[in-house]
Design an enzyme around this catalytic site. Sequence first.
Site, PDB file in Angstrom:
ATOM      1  N   HIS A  14      -9.945  -5.744   4.052  1.00 16.12           N
ATOM      2  CA  HIS A  14      -9.092  -4.535   4.119  1.00 16.12           C
ATOM      3  C   HIS A  14      -7.666  -4.945   3.756  1.00 16.12           C
ATOM      4  CE1 HIS A  14      -7.834  -0.575   6.099  1.00 16.12           C
ATOM      5  NE2 HIS A  14      -6.727  -1.116   5.607  1.00 16.12           N
ATOM      6  N   LYS A 100     -13.903   4.877   0.418  1.00 21.80           N
ATOM      7  CA  LYS A 100     -13.015   4.825   1.574  1.00 21.80           C
ATOM      8  C   LYS A 100     -12.645   6.224   2.052  1.00 21.80           C
ATOM      9  CE  LYS A 100     -10.014   3.522   4.618  1.00 21.80           C
ATOM     10  NZ  LYS A 100      -8.983   2.516   4.759  1.00 21.80           N
TER      11      LYS A 100
END
Length: 348
Positions: A14, A100
Amino acid sequence: MVDHITIRKPDDWHLHVRDGEMLKAVMPYTARHFGRAILMPNLTPPVCTTADAIAYRERVMAALPKGSAFKPLLTCYLTDDTDPNDVERGFREGVFTGVKLYPANATTYSAAGVTDYNKIKPVLARMEKLGMRFLMHGEDVDPTVDIFDREARFCEKYLGPWTKEFPGLKFILEHLSSKDGVDFVRAHAPQVGGTITPYHMEFTRTDWLGWGLKPYMYVMPVIKTEKDRQALRKAATSGEACYFLGTDSAPHPVAKKLSVNGIPGIFNAPVAMAVYAKVFEEEGALAKLEAFASLNGPKHYGLPPNTITITLEKRTWKVPEEIKVPGPDERALIHHGGETMTWQAVAS
Ligand code: NCD
Ligand code: ZN
């Protein structure tokens, strides 16, 4: 006393590297210590289509130091109108690693995010069929939900039901910030995995707000209590396969961090591995660092771990205060800037 540790090269599951001059300024810090990174798509405008991602990947590759073997992994910014056919094309062509979810207005540059979860079901069904991963900013932004409860409510109200509705879909609850989130991931592993940042394991809301307001520590999801911090440290250092590294390094121009309406995000790429090593040492768990940093993430994503290694040495070094960013951005503060760290990552 352990004075060095060699592990397979970590990956960052991330990461925000932004675009333009900021991208050029920050990319080398991640490329030094990480083999791969999942790049967040919350640019302005966001990376919504396969074509957007192909173009962004080229800009990222151009920002890498010469000869770097670093591999960027791209994600599709989910909106109410995302086309499942384009997501499939991006996945089949090796452009998208995952999709996402930003609930609209949950965090930095999420205004174009999802407003109606019924509208994204066709995309989730397609991802389930393809074996594609679903990455989530897991917070319920209903204004009646207290900001400290957003993660727990999201798990209860949305993620729990989705795991049943899409049993073949693999989820990642990103930047875990609460004991509730940690427990939810463990209870739903291996279908659900979770990333953990350095700073959610370092600080509590008392550090952030208790001794003067530290705008620099403002992140989403917000830093929580000592109970939450302890749960995150135990989870990361347990070696359990459902928890893995995601720095959430998120650089901002200093003026946006120190504004009256400050922006969430910490730029931690230069110190992330040093912080992780310190936390694992404090927990007596350095032997578990490789699982967390280099093995569990690839396993959840169905990818092979890196074969080359890096070494972390017990050696003090002073963190620079900031990086210079040419143009209007000027500079970005570095996490722990001006402080002395006790671990240093040595490139392989
Ligand atoms: C991130 C950013 O700046 O893009 N900020 C943050 O506080 N973590 C967005 C995010 O991951 O929520
Ligand atoms: Zn993030």
